[in-house]
Scaffold this motif. Structure first.
Motif, short mmCIF file in Angstrom:
data_model
loop_
_atom_site.label_atom_id
_atom_site.label_comp_id
_atom_site.label_asym_id
_atom_site.label_seq_id
_atom_site.Cartn_x
_atom_site.Cartn_y
_atom_site.Cartn_z
N PHE A 41 -96.91 32.38 4.06
CA PHE A 41 -96.42 33.54 3.32
C PHE A 41 -97.57 34.47 2.95
O PHE A 41 -97.56 35.67 3.28
N PHE A 42 -98.58 33.92 2.27
CA PHE A 42 -99.69 34.75 1.82
C PHE A 42 -100.55 35.22 3.01
O PHE A 42 -101.05 36.34 3.02
N GLY A 43 -100.71 34.34 4.03
CA GLY A 43 -101.49 34.72 5.20
C GLY A 43 -100.87 35.85 5.98
O GLY A 43 -101.55 36.81 6.36
N SER A 44 -99.55 35.77 6.24
CA SER A 44 -98.89 36.84 7.00
C SER A 44 -98.77 38.12 6.17
O SER A 44 -98.88 39.22 6.72
N THR A 45 -98.57 37.99 4.86
CA THR A 45 -98.55 39.19 4.00
C THR A 45 -99.90 39.90 4.05
O THR A 45 -99.96 41.14 4.13
N GLU A 46 -100.98 39.12 4.07
CA GLU A 46 -102.32 39.71 4.18
C GLU A 46 -102.49 40.44 5.52
O GLU A 46 -103.07 41.53 5.58
N VAL A 47 -101.97 39.84 6.59
CA VAL A 47 -102.02 40.46 7.91
C VAL A 47 -101.33 41.83 7.90
O VAL A 47 -101.85 42.83 8.42
N PHE A 48 -100.16 41.89 7.26
CA PHE A 48 -99.39 43.15 7.22
C PHE A 48 -100.06 44.18 6.31
O PHE A 48 -99.97 45.38 6.56
N ILE A 49 -100.74 43.72 5.26
CA ILE A 49 -101.48 44.65 4.39
C ILE A 49 -102.68 45.23 5.15
O ILE A 49 -102.99 46.42 5.04
N LEU A 50 -103.35 44.40 5.95
CA LEU A 50 -104.45 44.90 6.79
C LEU A 50 -103.93 45.96 7.78
O LEU A 50 -104.61 46.95 8.06
N THR A 51 -102.70 45.75 8.27
CA THR A 51 -102.09 46.73 9.17
C THR A 51 -101.78 48.04 8.44
O THR A 51 -101.99 49.12 8.97
N ALA A 52 -101.30 47.91 7.19
CA ALA A 52 -101.03 49.11 6.37
C ALA A 52 -102.32 49.88 6.11
O ALA A 52 -102.34 51.12 6.11
N MET A 53 -103.42 49.15 5.89
CA MET A 53 -104.71 49.80 5.67
C MET A 53 -105.18 50.54 6.92
O MET A 53 -105.76 51.63 6.83
N ALA A 54 -104.91 49.96 8.08
CA ALA A 54 -105.26 50.64 9.33
C ALA A 54 -104.44 51.92 9.50
O ALA A 54 -104.97 52.94 9.95
N PHE A 55 -103.16 51.86 9.12
CA PHE A 55 -102.32 53.05 9.18
C PHE A 55 -102.85 54.14 8.24
O PHE A 55 -102.88 55.32 8.59
N ASP A 56 -103.30 53.72 7.05
CA ASP A 56 -103.88 54.66 6.09
C ASP A 56 -105.12 55.34 6.69
O ASP A 56 -105.30 56.55 6.57
N HIS A 57 -105.98 54.55 7.35
CA HIS A 57 -107.18 55.12 7.98
C HIS A 57 -106.80 56.09 9.10
O HIS A 57 -107.43 57.14 9.26
N TYR A 58 -105.78 55.71 9.86
CA TYR A 58 -105.32 56.57 10.97
C TYR A 58 -104.85 57.93 10.43
O TYR A 58 -105.23 58.98 10.96
N VAL A 59 -104.03 57.92 9.38
CA VAL A 59 -103.51 59.17 8.81
C VAL A 59 -104.66 60.00 8.23
O VAL A 59 -104.72 61.22 8.42
N ALA A 60 -105.58 59.34 7.52
CA ALA A 60 -106.69 60.05 6.88
C ALA A 60 -107.58 60.76 7.90
O ALA A 60 -108.07 61.86 7.65
#
Length: 311
Positions: free
Chosen positions: A104-123
């Protein structure tokens, strides 16, 4: 007769039976765990107590730090305690809880890292629309989606493990309750279950890694049109994230995107994504991030000076 599906406890064989190695590992992992807790708590408090919390990148980073603490705490305290006491038993219920918490915590962390990548892409790729695209509502939705993704990944894993019968050996050749070692000691044919586990865990790791890889290829391609100063700042920020992704995803992909069997190297690779990577995350994000260092200095210096003034 005892229900074969509800073996009362398992025995974790751990990393080694050598007393000297166990004591060395105890000191090493205790040190790593303390560094991990202190580092992630410093980042978490610094972001929460500064204006950085209003920026999407640091909002996601605060959630990443929380996940690091929860993720590692589902395994490391038990490992440290076992190395100190020399006991290696774990109850069936705690074993299943560990399986769920890890995924649960491992996969949630994976998806948060993906959200951070999306943030970098938009920025970097859509800077004029950044504040509209990455408003707080959408950031909250991305974090909620990460938690939902973690639940969708971990509940099926737990369900498959709970249904397995354990009626023979109860020795798990690992330092925590991982799925492949559990499949190995189950007294039934686990081929289909193993395929489903690989399809679940392996594809989550692979698909998110491919998404991250593609997003950073696009980002690097876009940076060609930026000024030298803009490129340096963007690469510094993205470099931290890319380093974290490689340290976390490399061992994870090896651990789960493969035939469902166990290898002697599994424990070493598991150390990377359960202890080493979460410990280095705070160092990577602070040492290469000027804004983060300024925020930490400001928050903690203010607290220190206000305390001295009060005294």
């Amino acid at each position: 007769m005892e229900d074969q599906r509800n073996t009362s406890e398992f025995i974790l064989l751990g990393l080694s039976n050598d007393q000297n190695i166990q004591m060395f590992c105890f000191v090493l992992f205790l040190f790593c765990y303390i560094i991990l807790l202190v580092g992630n708590l410093l980042i978490l408090v610094s972001i929460l107590c500064s204006p950085l919390f209003n920026q999407p990148m640091y909002y996601f980073l605060s959630h990443l730090s929380s996940m690091d603490i929860c993720y590692t705490s589902s395994v490391t305290p038990k490992l440290i305690g076992d190395l100190l006491r020399g006991t290696k038993n774990i109850s069936y219920d705690n074993c299943m809880l560990q399986v769920f918490a890890m995924h649960f915590f491992g996969s949630t962390e994976v998806f948060i890292l993906t959200a951070m990548a999306f943030d970098h892409y938009v920025a970097i790729c859509k800077p004029l629309h950044y504040m509209i695209i990455m408003d707080r509502t959408k950031c909250n939705l991305l974090v909620l989606a990460a938690w939902a993704g973690g639940a969708l990944h971990s509940f099926p894993q737990l369900s498959m493990m709970i249904q397995l019968p354990f009626c023979g050996s109860t020795e798990i050749d690992h330092y925590f309750c991982d799925i492949f070692p559990l499949l190995k000691i189950a007294c039934t044919d686990t081929y289909i279950t193993g395929v489903l586990v690989v399809a679940n865990s392996g594809l989550v790791a692979l698909v998110t890694f491919v998404v991250l890889f593609v997003s950073y290829v696009i980002i690097l391609f876009t940076l060609r049109n930026h000024s030298a100063e803009g490129r340096h700042k963007a690469l510094s920020t993205c470099g931290s994230h890319i380093t974290v992704v490689i340290i976390f995803f490399g061992p994870s992909i090896f651990g789960y995107l493969r035939p469902p069997t166990t290898y002697p190297e599994d424990k070493i690779f598991a150390l990377f994504y359960t202890i080493i990577a979460p410990m280095f995350n705070p160092l990577i994000y602070t040492l290469r991030n000027t804004e983060m260092k300024h925020a930490m200095r400001k928050v903690w210096c203010q607290r220190l000076f206000s305390k001295e003034a009060h005294n």
